[in-house]
Structures are given as structure tokens and as C-alpha cells.
Scaffold this motif. Structure first.
Motif, short mmCIF file in Angstrom:
data_model
loop_
_atom_site.label_atom_id
_atom_site.label_comp_id
_atom_site.label_asym_id
_atom_site.label_seq_id
_atom_site.Cartn_x
_atom_site.Cartn_y
_atom_site.Cartn_z
N ALA A 182 52.46 39.79 35.34
CA ALA A 182 51.38 39.22 35.18
C ALA A 182 51.50 37.56 34.92
CB ALA A 182 50.57 39.95 34.15
N ALA A 193 48.32 42.45 39.04
CA ALA A 193 48.72 42.38 37.78
C ALA A 193 47.55 41.75 36.82
CB ALA A 193 49.87 41.43 37.59
N GLY A 201 54.94 45.63 32.63
CA GLY A 201 54.01 44.99 33.80
C GLY A 201 53.69 43.35 33.14
N ARG A 223 46.44 45.07 29.51
CA ARG A 223 47.15 44.69 30.54
C ARG A 223 48.50 43.99 30.14
NH1 ARG A 223 45.72 46.97 35.11
NH2 ARG A 223 47.07 45.35 36.33
#
Length: 245
Positions: free
Chosen positions: A141, A104, A137, A125
């Protein structure tokens, strides 16, 4: 004219009468030392000891200012001692390992600037385009981040950065508002994944591009122009002399 023999004997006898004081003073000193030794081998009773000390002070030093202690109702935050942070060298190694082992956090960079250790995470991200909307996601992370530094006591600053491209979505009037919103979102995300320590959330828009690690390639630096920096403050002032990291 020399004194008579009788006067000499009388003066010697008067002087000899006071010689017993030396022996008596030695005896008192030994007794005092003995009682101090006996007292030192027992558990100290603070109230009794304070009474003795106060009596001696009043007897031998009556002009000394007396200090009275009072109970102070300190706030709970002052009573709690904060754990010491770790040194930047050890902290940097932890973050570098996290960037290589966590899927991640792929593309993240850990580097050191002065007394700070920075973990730079690409904004793409965590966020969907030029918005403050979290990607699916992002939670994973954040979980990896909390698992990495949940036991690290260093103070943390979450700083959001943007590139120079203006915001076109209409939700934010400038990159300043966008960066502040992103930093607050990351702070809330970490808290939701179990990070309990306080953090500082700030936004810098596009003003800190030069702070990216100089060892990175120019392409990497441009890719990280839009990023979330998790800044760990070095607690060097609170480390002991044997903390080598």
C-alpha cells in the motif's frame, strides 16, 4: 528716455552671443543618447556600470545615502527553491483514480475539506487490530501511495485517528499514544518506499470523526473512524494566475 541705437545693438549682440549654448546642449544630448544606445547594445559589465552610476550619484546627488551590498552566506535550505504544489481539484482526481486502481488501497476515500485534500485509508488495511503493528500488505500500500504522489510537491500531513474503543493491549496507555505511533509508522513506511520529502506526523485519537466527508454513508464513516489520513495542503498562495486546477 529711450536708449541710444548703439546701446540697443550692444544688448542684442550680447544676447546673440549666448544662443550657441542651445545648439551645444542639443549636441551633448544627442551624443549622450548615442553613447547610451551603443552601451545598451553591448553586454553589461556590472562592475563598470556600477562605477559609472556611483560617479553620477556622487556628482549630481551627493546627499543620497549610499547602499553597499555584501555577500550573505545563506543556509542551503534557503537557497533551494521548492517546487509549487498542484491545485486541489487536480489533486483530488489523482487520488480518486488511485483508490480505484490500487488493490492495496481498496476501501480508501479521497475527498476535499476547504483548502485540503484528504486521502483516508482504513486502519485495518495497514495495522493488525488495535495496535501499531504493520500488516504484511502495508508495504505494498505504501508503494502504491509513493508511486501516486511522489511527484506532487504539496506539503503532506499524516494524521492517525482511532475510534472511541479504549486500548486493551497494554502497549499504549490511550488512543492518543496509539494514533501518534501509527502516524509515525506510516511516515517511516513511506520513507522506506522512497518518499523523500518531509512530512508532518500527528495523532488525533477519536476527536476528528466529524471531519469525514459528509457525502459518505454513515456506515462508511464508522468504518473509517480508525483511519490514516494523508492530508495534502493546497498551495494556492504559490500558484500563478494561469494554474486553473
Amino acid at each position: 528716455m529711450l536708449p541710444e541705437v548703439g546701446q540697443q545693438e550692444q544688448s542684442v549682440r550680447r544676447g546673440g552671443d549666448a544662443s550657441w549654448l542651445l545648439t551645444f546642449a542639443d549636441l551633448l544630448s544627442l551624443l549622450l543618447t548615442f553613447f547610451v544606445l551603443i552601451y545598451s547594445m553591448n553586454s553589461v559589465q556590472y562592475d563598470s556600470w556600477r562605477t559609472v552610476v556611483t560617479a553620477f550619484q556622487r556628482e549630481f546627488n551627493p546627499t543620497r545615502a549610499m547602499v553597499e551590498t555584501e555577500e550573505f552566506d545563506a543556509p542551503e535550505s534557503m537557497r533551494q527553491s521548492r517546487a509549487r504544489g498542484v491545485g486541489p481539484g487536480y489533486l483530488l482526481s489523482i487520488l480518486e483514480r488511485a483508490t480505484t486502481t490500487s488493490e492495496a488501497l481498496a476501501g480508501s476515500q479521497a475527498y476535499r475539506i476547504g483548502d485540503r485534500v484528504v486521502l483516508s485509508i482504513p486502519a485495518n488495511r495497514l495495522f493488525d487490530g488495535k495496535t501499531a503493528d504493520l500488516l504484511p500488505g502495508a508495504s505494498a500500500a505504501a508503494g502504491d501511495l509513493v508511486a501516486t504522489f511522489s511527484q506532487i510537491a504539496n506539503r503532506i500531513v499524516i494524521a492517525a485517528h482511532t475510534d472511541q474503543e479504549p486500548v486493551k493491549s497494554g502497549l499504549f496507555r490511550s488512543n492518543w499514544e496509539l494514533s501518534i505511533a501509527r502516524s509515525q509508522m506510516v511516515a517511516g513506511l513511506l520513507a522506506s518506499r522512497g518518499y523523500a520529502r518531509p512530512v508532518v506526523a500527528v495523532g488525533y485519537a477519536d476527536t476528528r470523526f466529524k471531519e469525514l466527508g459528509q457525502t459518505m454513508t454513515l456506515q462508511t464513516r464508522y468504518e473509517l473512524a480508525e483511519r490514516i489520513d494523508i492530508v495534502f495542503i493546497d498551495e494556492a498562495g504559490e500558484r500563478g494566475p494561469y494554474d486553473i486546477f
